[in-house]
Structure formats: C-alpha cells, structure tokens
Design an enzyme around this catalytic site. Sequence first.
Site, mmCIF file in Angstrom:
data_model
loop_
_atom_site.group_PDB
_atom_site.id
_atom_site.type_symbol
_atom_site.label_atom_id
_atom_site.label_comp_id
_atom_site.label_asym_id
_atom_site.label_seq_id
_atom_site.Cartn_x
_atom_site.Cartn_y
_atom_site.Cartn_z
ATOM 1 N N GLY A 262 46.848 30.436 31.140
ATOM 2 C CA GLY A 262 47.701 29.352 30.352
ATOM 3 C C GLY A 262 47.244 27.846 30.578
ATOM 4 O O GLY A 262 45.951 27.533 30.880
ATOM 5 N N CYS B 57 31.426 35.233 42.006
ATOM 6 C CA CYS B 57 31.843 36.664 42.464
ATOM 7 C C CYS B 57 31.264 37.863 41.873
ATOM 8 O O CYS B 57 30.691 38.635 42.241
ATOM 9 C CB CYS B 57 33.279 36.890 42.537
ATOM 10 S SG CYS B 57 33.871 36.351 40.831
ATOM 11 N N ASP C 127 42.108 37.487 38.350
ATOM 12 C CA ASP C 127 42.969 37.285 36.989
ATOM 13 C C ASP C 127 42.674 38.164 35.814
ATOM 14 O O ASP C 127 43.452 38.028 35.015
ATOM 15 C CB ASP C 127 43.108 35.901 36.710
ATOM 16 C CG ASP C 127 41.933 35.158 36.464
ATOM 17 O OD1 ASP C 127 40.834 35.645 36.786
ATOM 18 O OD2 ASP C 127 42.066 34.096 35.655
ATOM 19 N N CYS D 68 22.928 52.029 38.224
ATOM 20 C CA CYS D 68 22.916 50.855 39.228
ATOM 21 C C CYS D 68 22.162 51.167 40.377
ATOM 22 O O CYS D 68 21.539 50.213 41.168
ATOM 23 C CB CYS D 68 24.261 50.118 39.416
ATOM 24 S SG CYS D 68 24.915 49.683 37.905
HETATM 25 S S1 SF4 Z 1 36.377 41.855 38.846
HETATM 26 FE FE1 SF4 Z 1 37.187 39.648 39.484
HETATM 27 S S2 SF4 Z 1 36.670 39.338 41.308
HETATM 28 FE FE2 SF4 Z 1 35.586 41.104 40.596
HETATM 29 S S3 SF4 Z 1 33.332 40.172 40.066
HETATM 30 FE FE3 SF4 Z 1 34.461 40.427 38.205
HETATM 31 S S4 SF4 Z 1 35.852 38.354 38.091
HETATM 32 FE FE4 SF4 Z 1 34.863 38.384 40.078
HETATM 33 S S1 SF4 Z 2 21.565 48.785 35.929
HETATM 34 FE FE1 SF4 Z 2 21.143 47.194 37.373
HETATM 35 S S2 SF4 Z 2 21.007 45.572 35.786
HETATM 36 FE FE2 SF4 Z 2 22.192 47.064 34.884
HETATM 37 S S3 SF4 Z 2 24.289 46.458 35.609
HETATM 38 FE FE3 SF4 Z 2 23.539 48.167 37.161
HETATM 39 S S4 SF4 Z 2 22.440 46.617 38.753
HETATM 40 FE FE4 SF4 Z 2 22.942 45.540 36.903
#
Ligand code: SF4
Ligand code: SF4
Length: 439
Positions: A68, A254, A276, A316
Amino acid sequence: MKKPNLGVLIKPVSHDCNMACDYCYYRPVSALYPDAQRPRMGLEVVDAVCEQYRALEPRETKIGWQGGEPTLMGLEFFRRTVEIEARHARPGDCFGNSLQTNGVALNDDWCRFLAANHFLVGLSVDGPPPMNAVRRFPNGKPAFETAMRGIALLKRHRVEFNVLVVISTANVDHPEEVFAFLRENDLHYSQFIPCTEPGQVAGAVSEHSITAAQYADFMTRLFEAWVANDEPSYYVRRIDNWLHQFFGLPPECCEYREDCSNLLTIEWNGDVYPCDFFVEERYRLGNVLGQTLEQMLGGATFRRFVREAERLPAMCEECEWLPYCHGGCYRHRIKLGIGPQGQPYLCEAKKRVFGHVFARLRQIKDGAAPSRLRDFLRKTEHEVAAGLWGPTGTARQAPAVARPAPTGGAPGRNDPCPCGSGRKYKHCCGKLVADHGRR
Ligand code: SF4
Ligand code: SF4
C-alpha cells in the site's frame, strides 16, 4: 534471544493505496482483512513493535514503512511514531526508518519532516512516461508527473532518497533508456525489482510479469550501461550486491543470502508474517499485542517457513553459482513453481547475469584500459585484502566521485551519523532496510 540482522517491514495501511498500479503485488492482501475498509495502524501497535524489536538487540534497528501507500497514515502518525521510537532507543542509538512511497502525498511539510528525522525515502518510478504507464491512478490517469514532482520536492528539501524501478513488460526492452533517464534526472541511487507475479491460471505469470530471459537481457544491458557510464558513485542496489559478492563480501540483499530468517512483516493490526511476499493466513506468526516477536521467531510456524525456504531443488545443489545465488528468492520457487528441467523461475537469468558480470568485473579490474571503475575496483580489492572492510561487508568506502553533500537538514550519506555511533550515516541510521526493499 538476540537477532542482530533482523529488519522489520511495517504496513501501517496494509494494501490501501491512492493509486491503482496494474502490477501491484500487495493488493491481494485485501482478501485477508475483508472487514477493514480503511485499515490504519494504532500507535499501541507501533509502541509494541518498537519495544519488542529493540529487545532482540539488532545491530541496526531498521524499520521500513511500506504499503500500500504508508503516507495515507498522515504526517501526525509519523510524528508520534518517531517520538515512540526515541523513547525505546538506547543511548547513542536510534531507529533507522525508510519509507517507500508513490510520492502523491509529498509536500513541503512531509519533506521537512523526512529530512529532519533522517528517513530514507524510496520513490517509485519505472522510467520515462511510456515505461511508467503501468503506474496509474484509479481513474486511469498516469502517475509520471506526480512522481517527478515528488522527486523535485525530495531534492529541494535534501531528503535522502532512491528510486525504485519495477522491471515489467513496459520497460523490459529499454534498460539503456531507463539508465539514461536516471542520469538525466540526476538520480544517483536506484534499485530494480523484477515483476514476477503469478497469473490467474496455475503455472502462468501475470500480464505484466517478465520471463527469465527478459530479466537476463535487461540486467546485463543495464550493467553494461552502468559500466559505460564509468561512474561508480551511481548506486544500483543489485550491482552493489554483485560488487560485494565479487570481492567475497556478504551481500545485503536477502535474495542473495542463504536464509529468509532476517525479515518480519507487521500488518496494520499487529499481525506478524515472515517477509511480505508471505502475508497469508498459513504464515501468520502471531500478533504483537498478544505475543512478542521473540516468541514468534521461536515458534513452529516461523521455523517451518525458514526450513522450507532453505530446501533447494537438486539442480541448485550442484550448481556452480550456488554460493552467490542460493536458489534465488524463495517466493519464486514456491509461488511460480519449478520448471521442467527442475529450475527455479529466474534460474536462467541468474546463471547468465552472474557469468557475465563477474567476468566483466575481472576483465575491467585486470585490464590495461584506464577508467574510474577500474581504479575503484583495484582500490576496493586492496582494501578488502588489507582487512579494511567489516565482516558484514558494509564498510564500502565513499564512491570515487561522491554526490554533493547536502547542506543542513539530513546529513549526507558519508557524514558521521547524528546518533553518535561513529559510523557513516549511510551505514547507520540512514541505511535502507533490506528493502531497501529487497526483491
Ligand atoms: S522469500 Fe522473502 S526473505 Fe526470502 S529471499 Fe525472497 S524476499 Fe527475501
Ligand atoms: S540452479 Fe544455480 S543459478 Fe539456478 S537457481 Fe539454483 S543456484 Fe541459482
């Protein structure tokens, strides 16, 4: 319990807004509070938050006021809020406030207040008029002129501010034009957030959302425009995070960190959620009028959220970019799902951007071509090797060419913080909350 890195986002009017931007990610929260036509936070909630947050002994007390549109609370609410904060601050310390706004309410009174109380303001504008068309009033009128009027007021009153650019289908093909817009308007501090909202149909994204390929193109071209500008003092939040990572320092955003445990969101009535993007009933941690933040952080719902956010797809775990990416933002994995190859939504972009940016920074730093950026990179490398940067990676030196320091009102970013901590204002009370938006 101590929580040294915790930042708090406060939504004093919840989703309520005086604009109706097509891509707003927070509007769906209205379904959570159907009986609240005009949700407004009471000062007893502010008091409870300040007391409980302070008790967690954060290294920097960072409160981000968002919506908001938080200015709908009116200036008197914020005047009373800084009095409450002052009551809860420890000697030699103060609360750091940031405020994200569309600029509609800004006037001389607001700006005098924001400057005098060292608020760091984020003002939303997505580029020149055609690229800002998604940002509009309920009657359809475009918001560009209003945003520029707000910027002029913030400058006139020397309020510390940055601009928040959402990358949507409206501007995704024009990174060079967006960067030129920042330069032409002398906007030295900016952050970019990709619009990646889920669509109506399962597995689809919204009309204004961008793809990973578009995001990769935009960010690499934006980075190249920043390099060509050869002016390291232009602060672009994501580029600053990449610079931290390039030098082996922890990023502040983050999204590039390992866990999602350092942010709480507090709604108008005191309800608490993790970040959020997760303001939903199943993630509700409690309410500050009935429980403490410490109890909520130690509770089962928050621990489950953090554990789930840490769980990464197999792809990952084997990825070379894992130490920089950590699987990206959790909300992309859970809200947009995992692709057919097992990849999170922006994975392709992360791989392309990290590969491009780090190679390019290395090439510039070690290359023969003289430039301010090369000097800055070499100087920073030397300082990091000499241990001049703190473990949090926040001891970045003044930019090679600093923005002219404001006179009177708010201190400049590189001035000593008025709270007496001995740190620079930008690294203390003037520091933007992980959101400085994050995302
Ligand atoms: S989920 Fe929220 S706290 Fe986690 S990386 Fe994404 S924006 Fe940041
Ligand atoms: S595979 Fe590697 S580049 Fe893709 S989201 Fe996962 S950590 Fe990140």
